[in-house]
Design a protein around this motif. Structure first.
Motif, PDB file in Angstrom:
ATOM      1  N   PHE A 135       7.080  11.094  -5.108  1.00 34.36           N
ATOM      2  CA  PHE A 135       7.406   9.832  -4.458  1.00 34.36           C
ATOM      3  C   PHE A 135       6.563   8.727  -5.104  1.00 34.36           C
ATOM      4  N   LEU A 136       7.119   7.523  -5.194  1.00 35.44           N
ATOM      5  CA  LEU A 136       6.359   6.349  -5.615  1.00 35.44           C
ATOM      6  C   LEU A 136       6.099   5.494  -4.383  1.00 35.44           C
ATOM      7  N   VAL A 137       4.836   5.221  -4.104  1.00 29.59           N
ATOM      8  CA  VAL A 137       4.455   4.411  -2.945  1.00 29.59           C
ATOM      9  C   VAL A 137       3.583   3.255  -3.435  1.00 29.59           C
ATOM     10  N   THR A 138       3.603   2.148  -2.702  1.00 28.84           N
ATOM     11  CA  THR A 138       2.868   0.959  -3.112  1.00 28.84           C
ATOM     12  C   THR A 138       1.962   0.474  -1.984  1.00 28.84           C
ATOM     13  N   HIS A 139       0.978  -0.304  -2.382  1.00 33.30           N
ATOM     14  CA  HIS A 139       0.040  -0.891  -1.421  1.00 33.30           C
ATOM     15  C   HIS A 139      -0.420  -2.238  -1.958  1.00 33.30           C
ATOM     16  N   LYS A 140      -0.396  -3.252  -1.115  1.00 29.83           N
ATOM     17  CA  LYS A 140      -0.794  -4.604  -1.518  1.00 29.83           C
ATOM     18  C   LYS A 140      -2.298  -4.780  -1.360  1.00 29.83           C
ATOM     19  N   ILE A 141      -2.933  -5.308  -2.401  1.00 29.48           N
ATOM     20  CA  ILE A 141      -4.365  -5.620  -2.375  1.00 29.48           C
ATOM     21  C   ILE A 141      -4.519  -7.112  -2.143  1.00 29.48           C
ATOM     22  N   LYS A 142      -5.318  -7.493  -1.147  1.00 27.90           N
ATOM     23  CA  LYS A 142      -5.469  -8.897  -0.763  1.00 27.90           C
ATOM     24  C   LYS A 142      -6.901  -9.370  -0.969  1.00 27.90           C
ATOM     25  N   ASP A 143      -7.043 -10.698  -1.105  1.00 29.83           N
ATOM     26  CA  ASP A 143      -8.382 -11.276  -1.221  1.00 29.83           C
ATOM     27  C   ASP A 143      -8.933 -11.575   0.173  1.00 29.83           C
ATOM     28  N   ALA A 144     -10.074 -12.265   0.224  1.00 28.80           N
ATOM     29  CA  ALA A 144     -10.713 -12.547   1.509  1.00 28.80           C
ATOM     30  C   ALA A 144      -9.874 -13.455   2.393  1.00 28.80           C
ATOM     31  N   ASN A 145      -8.989 -14.252   1.787  1.00 26.50           N
ATOM     32  CA  ASN A 145      -8.150 -15.175   2.552  1.00 26.50           C
ATOM     33  C   ASN A 145      -6.820 -14.561   2.978  1.00 26.50           C
ATOM     34  N   GLY A 146      -6.608 -13.296   2.629  1.00 32.19           N
ATOM     35  CA  GLY A 146      -5.373 -12.631   3.006  1.00 32.19           C
ATOM     36  C   GLY A 146      -4.243 -12.800   2.024  1.00 32.19           C
TER      37      GLY A 146
ATOM     38  N   LEU B  58       8.632   2.728   5.742  1.00 34.94           N
ATOM     39  CA  LEU B  58       8.171   4.113   5.789  1.00 34.94           C
ATOM     40  C   LEU B  58       6.866   4.189   5.015  1.00 34.94           C
ATOM     41  N   HIS B  59       5.798   4.564   5.672  1.00 35.56           N
ATOM     42  CA  HIS B  59       4.498   4.574   5.002  1.00 35.56           C
ATOM     43  C   HIS B  59       3.832   5.929   5.121  1.00 35.56           C
ATOM     44  N   THR B  60       2.944   6.195   4.189  1.00 37.85           N
ATOM     45  CA  THR B  60       2.191   7.448   4.153  1.00 37.85           C
ATOM     46  C   THR B  60       1.007   7.361   5.122  1.00 37.85           C
ATOM     47  N   PRO B  61       0.300   8.474   5.367  1.00 39.04           N
ATOM     48  CA  PRO B  61      -0.899   8.410   6.212  1.00 39.04           C
ATOM     49  C   PRO B  61      -1.957   7.450   5.686  1.00 39.04           C
ATOM     50  N   SER B  62      -1.953   7.167   4.375  1.00 37.84           N
ATOM     51  CA  SER B  62      -2.924   6.234   3.798  1.00 37.84           C
ATOM     52  C   SER B  62      -2.445   4.788   3.860  1.00 37.84           C
ATOM     53  N   GLY B  63      -1.232   4.549   4.377  1.00 40.95           N
ATOM     54  CA  GLY B  63      -0.731   3.188   4.505  1.00 40.95           C
ATOM     55  C   GLY B  63       0.107   2.698   3.348  1.00 40.95           C
ATOM     56  N   HIS B  64       0.413   3.533   2.382  1.00 41.08           N
ATOM     57  CA  HIS B  64       1.239   3.149   1.245  1.00 41.08           C
ATOM     58  C   HIS B  64       2.718   3.227   1.630  1.00 41.08           C
ATOM     59  N   ILE B  65       3.502   2.276   1.104  1.00 38.67           N
ATOM     60  CA  ILE B  65       4.904   2.128   1.497  1.00 38.67           C
ATOM     61  C   ILE B  65       5.807   2.849   0.502  1.00 38.67           C
TER      62      ILE B  65
ATOM     63  N   LEU C 168      13.414  -1.666   6.574  1.00 40.78           N
ATOM     64  CA  LEU C 168      14.427  -1.614   7.617  1.00 40.78           C
ATOM     65  C   LEU C 168      14.269  -2.861   8.487  1.00 40.78           C
ATOM     66  N   PRO C 169      15.298  -3.673   8.666  1.00 40.38           N
ATOM     67  CA  PRO C 169      15.139  -4.954   9.357  1.00 40.38           C
ATOM     68  C   PRO C 169      14.839  -4.841  10.836  1.00 40.38           C
ATOM     69  N   GLU C 170      15.098  -3.699  11.452  1.00 43.06           N
ATOM     70  CA  GLU C 170      14.882  -3.547  12.883  1.00 43.06           C
ATOM     71  C   GLU C 170      14.489  -2.104  13.165  1.00 43.06           C
TER      72      GLU C 170
ATOM     73  N   ASP D 203       3.939  -6.785   8.303  1.00 47.01           N
ATOM     74  CA  ASP D 203       4.018  -8.251   8.325  1.00 47.01           C
ATOM     75  C   ASP D 203       4.416  -8.809   6.965  1.00 47.01           C
ATOM     76  N   ASP D 204       3.881  -8.231   5.889  1.00 44.97           N
ATOM     77  CA  ASP D 204       4.172  -8.758   4.550  1.00 44.97           C
ATOM     78  C   ASP D 204       5.641  -8.581   4.181  1.00 44.97           C
ATOM     79  N   GLU D 205       6.225  -7.456   4.579  1.00 47.53           N
ATOM     80  CA  GLU D 205       7.620  -7.177   4.257  1.00 47.53           C
ATOM     81  C   GLU D 205       8.579  -7.792   5.275  1.00 47.53           C
TER      82      GLU D 205
END
Length: 277
Positions: free
Chosen positions: A102-113, A141-148, A159-161, A134-136
Motif C-alpha cells: 500500500f502507498l500511504v501519505t502524511h502531511k508535514i506541517k510547520d509551527a503555523n500549521g 482511510l488511515h493507518t494506525p500511524s495516521g498515514h492516509i 469519502l465526502p461523508e 481537516d486537510d482533505e
C-alpha cells in the motif's frame, strides 16, 4: 593479534544478527511485518609466507598462505514470504495476497500549521480506520500511524461523508453506499531489500512530495501478482520456532568467538612471560 581481530569482528557481526532476530521476535504479532534474515560476508584476506615453487604446481589458489580477517554482517535480507491471513470481518481491514505494498501519505506541517511537504510511505499493514481529516475536507482511510491510504494514482482516497457498506473488490475497486471512489493502489517494488525502514511498520517510498508512484513503481494488481481480501489482515511471517533456533545458533557462535578471544589472550600472556625471562 590476527586471532583477536578475527574474533572481535565476528562478535560484532553476531551482535548485529542478534539485534535482527530480536527485532523479528518483537514484531511477531505486527500486521504485515516481513522478517529479515541476516547474512554474513568475509572481510579482506591477506597473502603471507610465499610458497616454494614446488608447492605451486596444480594450485587453484593464489601464491602464498591466505589469512582471513574475519566476517561481518553483509546484508539483512527481507523475507517476502506471505504471512498468515486472519479473518476479522471488519470492512476496512484489507489484506494483500501476493506481492506489493500500500502507498500511504502524511502531511508535514510547520509551527503555523502550514503544510511543508507530503511524505510517502509503503506498508503491508492493511488495518485501516475511517476518520475525518481537516486537510482533505472529508473522511479518509488511515493507518494506525495516521498515514492516509492512496489510490492507483497516488492520490489520497477521500469519502465526502461518513459512509457504511464499504466494499473492496479483489482488484482494489472501492465503493461505499453504492458510490465508487476509485481503486486502491498496490505497488510492486523491484528490489525490496533496498527499502529503508522508517519505523511504525513503514518503508520510505523515496517519492517527491506529490509525485505519482507510477513513475517509479508498477501497479501490482495490473501485473497480476497481487489481489486484495476485504475483512482480513495479513499477519507477520515470523515463525517462533525458526527464530528461537536462530537465537540458539547465534548464542553458540558468540560463545565460540568469546572463547577464542580468551585463548588468544592466554597465548599472548604466555609469549610475553617467555620473553621476559
Amino acid at each position: 593479534m590476527q586471532s583477536l581481530n578475527i574474533s572481535t569482528s565476528a562478535m560484532r557481526g553476531i551482535q548485529q544478527a542478534l539485534d535482527n532476530t530480536a527485532n523479528n521476535l518483537a514484531n511477531i504479532d505486527t500486521n504485515g511485518y516481513k522478517r529479515r534474515v541476516a547474512s554474513f560476508s568475509e572481510l579482506l584476506s591477506d597473502s603471507m609466507t610465499e610458497q616454494p615453487a614446488a608447492d605451486n604446481q596444480n594450485r587453484n589458489t593464489p601464491v602464498g598462505l591466505r589469512v582471513g580477517s574475519g566476517a561481518r554482517l553483509g546484508l539483512s535480507k527481507l523475507d517476502l514470504g506471505q504471512g498468515n491471513v486472519k479473518m476479522t470481518d471488519v470492512p476496512t481491514d484489507v489484506a494483500i495476497e501476493g506481492q506489493g505494498y500500500f502507498l500511504v501519505t502524511h502531511k508535514i506541517k510547520d509551527a503555523n500549521g502550514a503544510v511543508i511537504q507530503e511524505e510517502s510511505r509503503l506498508t503491508r499493514d492493511g488495518s485501516f480506520k475511517v476518520q475525518f481529516d481537516d486537510d482533505e475536507g472529508g473522511y479518509v482511510l488511515h493507518t494506525p500511524s495516521g498515514h492516509i491510504l492512496t489510490d492507483n494514482n497516488g492520490v489520497n482516497i477521500v469519502l465526502p461523508e461518513p459512509v457504511q457498506n464499504i466494499e473492496i473488490t479483489p482488484e482494489g475497486a472501492l465503493t461505499a453506499n453504492g458510490v465508487a471512489y476509485g481503486n486502491i493502489g498496490i505497488w510492486k517494488v523491484d528490489n525490496p531489500d533496498q527499502l529503508k525502514q522508517v519505523g511504525q511498520n513503514l518503508f520510505d517510498a523515496e517519492l517527491a512530495s506529490g509525485e505519482n508512484p507510477a513513475t517509479k513503481y508498477a501497479n501490482a494488481i495490473d501485473e497480476g501478482i497481487a489481489t486484495l481480501r476485504q475483512g482480513a489482515l495479513e499477519g507477520s511471517n515470523v515463525t517462533m520456532t525458526e527464530e528461537m533456533s536462530q537465537l540458539v545458533n547465534i548464542q553458540r557462535a558468540y560463545q565460540l568467538n568469546s572463547r577464542a578471544i580468551g585463548i588468544s589472550d592466554q597465548m599472548m600472556g604466555i609469549a610475553n612471560s617467555l620473553r621476559s625471562r
